[in-house]
Design an enzyme around this catalytic site. Sequence first.
Site, short mmCIF file in Angstrom:
data_model
loop_
_atom_site.label_atom_id
_atom_site.label_comp_id
_atom_site.label_asym_id
_atom_site.label_seq_id
_atom_site.Cartn_x
_atom_site.Cartn_y
_atom_site.Cartn_z
CG ASP A 79 5.17 9.15 -0.31
OD1 ASP A 79 5.50 10.31 -0.60
OD2 ASP A 79 5.36 8.17 -1.06
CB ALA A 195 0.69 2.15 -0.89
CG LEU A 198 3.72 -2.60 -6.10
CD1 LEU A 198 3.20 -2.97 -7.48
CD2 LEU A 198 4.66 -1.41 -6.19
CB SER A 199 3.65 -5.07 -0.74
OG SER A 199 4.47 -3.93 -0.75
#
Length: 295
Positions: A79, A195, A198-199
């Site tokens: 990505d 990406a 989200l973490s």
Amino acid sequence: VYSAGSSWSIGQMKTIAVFPNTEKIESAGVLKRITDFFADKDVRLVMLREPAEKFGYPELAVKNKDIQNADIGLSIGGDGTLLGVCRQLYAKDIPCCGINIGNVGFLADIEVPELESRLQKLLDNQYYIEERTVISSSQYSRGEKKFLGHALNDIVIGKGGVSRMLHLGVSVDGCRMTDYKADGVIVSTATGSTAYSLSAGGPVINPAVKALLITPICPHTLEVRPMVISDEDYVRIHIAAVHQDIQITLDGQESYPLMPGDEITVRKAKNAAKIIKFEDRNYYYTLKNKLWRSL
């Protein structure tokens, strides 16, 4: 926004710009399969000079300004490679397609085992184009404005090597919303919601939703939560920290130092990035089969 694949018409010579990740050894084999597939097709392949020479295709090398006349950009990598290609070509309205040889490949829509069948679909215009929001950032420092660049995933303000808390004042459309005491803050597009955000505890947002996401990184208070705003809003972040080991990063690929007292603005860019997708895989299919499985 979705549209059918229509980058060229029947009978027109097609130009495909190929961008292999030069750090991945798998790129060479994939690149050979691409050149073999198009050898007897009415297609012109082009590459930037450095990767063309490294992989042994000097005849495909063109200058940067010439590669931006392509009909399609084709990335070979993960990505990150596709993000870089999108940033390079989006202003020219060139759609990009990713071949995944990375770990997850959430944005890249072609897997290596299906390479030739997908390339044929590109030739036959059997695909559609998703328009993804791009954000841009500027830095205001000591009375001067500096444009930093664009991002398709996210813009992150965070600490460098020093483990010290940041003080960040966040405003949306001119309204001071909150003061973060945190390790940093992420402003992401809906595309980038899967990406870094989200973490850091942010929600997953379908890219069809025209939204931006503000996510604090390790906030030092229980009241702070991620905030979803319209992608038409603009965000201003004031750096109130007293130490100087602070940086801003665009899509995890471009970084610039920041100073206490600086202000950063983030807003939707003029143009959208165009990513090629295929009809048999929608967003939720990819979410289930790639992201959920990788967690």
